[in-house]
Write an enzyme that holds these catalytic residues in place. Sequence first.
Site, PDB file in Angstrom:
ATOM      1  N   GLU A   1      -0.054  -0.839   5.874  1.00 29.89           N
ATOM      2  CA  GLU A   1       1.057  -0.300   6.667  1.00 29.89           C
ATOM      3  C   GLU A   1       0.954   1.204   6.858  1.00 29.89           C
ATOM      4  O   GLU A   1       1.185   1.724   7.957  1.00 29.89           O
ATOM      5  CB  GLU A   1       2.392  -0.643   6.004  1.00 29.89           C
ATOM      6  CG  GLU A   1       3.598  -0.476   6.933  1.00 29.89           C
ATOM      7  CD  GLU A   1       4.153   0.941   6.998  1.00 29.89           C
ATOM      8  OE1 GLU A   1       4.893   1.238   7.950  1.00 29.89           O
ATOM      9  OE2 GLU A   1       3.842   1.777   6.120  1.00 29.89           O
TER      10      GLU A   1
ATOM     11  N   ASP B   1       0.863  -1.187   0.000  1.00 23.63           N
ATOM     12  CA  ASP B   1       0.000   0.000   0.000  1.00 23.63           C
ATOM     13  C   ASP B   1       0.897   1.234   0.000  1.00 23.63           C
ATOM     14  O   ASP B   1       2.107   1.140   0.256  1.00 23.63           O
ATOM     15  CB  ASP B   1      -0.939   0.012   1.221  1.00 23.63           C
ATOM     16  CG  ASP B   1      -0.194   0.075   2.552  1.00 23.63           C
ATOM     17  OD1 ASP B   1       0.820  -0.651   2.701  1.00 23.63           O
ATOM     18  OD2 ASP B   1      -0.597   0.836   3.448  1.00 23.63           O
TER      19      ASP B   1
HETATM   20 ZN   LIG Z   1       6.888   1.827   4.276  1.00 27.81          ZN
END
Ligand SMILES: [Zn+2]
Length: 494
Positions: free
Chosen positions: A183, A118
């Site tokens: 994340e 992501d």
């Molecule tokens: Zn990262």
Amino acid sequence: MNCPRIPLILLLFSSVHGFQYTNLANYVDSHQEEYVEALREWVAVESDSSNILKRSELHRMMELTAKKLQQMGGSVNLIDIGNQELPDGQIIMLPNVVTAQFGNDSDKRTVCIYGHTDVQPAKLEDGWATDPFNLTEINGNLYGRGASDNKAPVLAWIHAVEAYKSLNMELPVNVKFIFEGMEETGSNGLDAMIQSHRDTFFSDVDYIIISDCGWLSRKPALTYGTRGNCYFFAEVEGPKQDLHSGVYGGTVIEPMTDIIGLLDTLISPSGKILIPGIREAVAPLSDEEWKMYQDIQFDLDSYMSKIGVSQLMYNNKVDLLAHRWRYPTVSIHGIEGAFSDPGTKTVIPAKVIAKFSIRQVPNMEPVMVKKQVTEYLHSMFAKRRSPNKLKVTMVIGAKPWIADIRDLLYEAGKAAVKRVFNTDPDLIREGGTIPIAKTFQDVTGKSIIMLPIGGFDDGLHSQNEKISRYNYIEGTKLFIAYLYEVSQIKKSSV
Ligand SMILES: [Zn+2]
Ligand SMILES: *[C@@H]1O[C@H](CO)[C@@H](O)[C@H](O)[C@H]1NC(C)=O
Ligand SMILES: *[C@@H]1O[C@H](CO)[C@@H](O)[C@H](O)[C@H]1NC(C)=O
């Protein structure tokens, strides 16, 4: 004195089955255009985990990641990690976590590589020179959102395994991958997934490798620590509604004045944290550490010009690095409820919420920090004799992570850097927080290394993020070499 004769047959054997780095490195060089194309395809997917309108792109990104691993013959799983509840109560599906495995030879070590696919948001209008989702090469740099954080490093690991397989060379270690898609917004759902797979996916893992950070300079680096973060809200509430400063000013004790007075008691102008107990908890700087910082290549002038300041808190390298990596600091981020539009509104805000955070280092403990900060602010507030109400809450308590640099994982890292770059790596820490490292350490009990390939000036989370072709391609070779070097750690030595 006693020199054993090595039978010829053994020499032949080792020349066939030894580490054929040159062949692998040549393979990488001759496939670099394909690697750049693979990165182009991934960067084109706007896998922004913070924007729910892009959630389908994020799901597509995880599927692309899984497909790539399947095509290489890995045993791949897409793991459902449940749903996400939005502030408005809406429930949406979290992106699957992708796991993969290459090899399961019980005579070999098993490494597990973590990464994320992501990205942070990006728009051309934010000030990008090129379309952030159209990878663009300029002067050897590959510009695009997520190029360095973390798509190229993830691809470099995949290509490292692919190179061994394409050349029909046995992988020196069993390789497991775990790639997530949340994340950038706090790894929602991943802690629980790691917990629930502790005795399955992680049971035979010997080491964990994270490549989600960057070098400090043009020199390769191994990262052995990250700071944690304790994030606070301090709320001061006064009158039951906002007041006119002309009509009521001078008659009431204003919450904004209280909060600014309180914020000013957190840290001195010279950077000294004034909250009792915090500085005392910090692990002392050892002589070895001091020497390590002394040897690191780091230029204060270019650091200053990069961020556009004329003076730093410390004017020597060792103090500066130490305060970036291994000492805590207080940062004040903003005041909610304050009048922030342009113009000259004359309001007395009835309630304000200050936001500040303290970067955590060993041996600070978030629960202690919470207590120290709360008690201190209340005692400072009591001195003001204000009738307003103060409420202090800690909303994030992420612990720091630190590895033992004498761990053989770091020796393997040094050997791999030496082989590929013909130099010794800098041993560095990261001032920011990668909470997942601490989770891996606490849940699995395995040792961890952070092995970065990103450049020091890649502009993560910022406009014009890039990775250089050099770092991407040589980084792939570094990972190839690391898989070999880590296989050389004897099972009995751990
Ligand atoms: Zn990262
Ligand atoms: C593990 O080894 C067995 C036997 O060699 C093989 O059938 C299986 O596919 C392997 N699994 C993985 C995940 O590589
Ligand atoms: C990406 O940029 C190149 C160069 O400016 C352009 O030719 C190409 O059409 C763009 N691709 C997309 C998908 O926008």
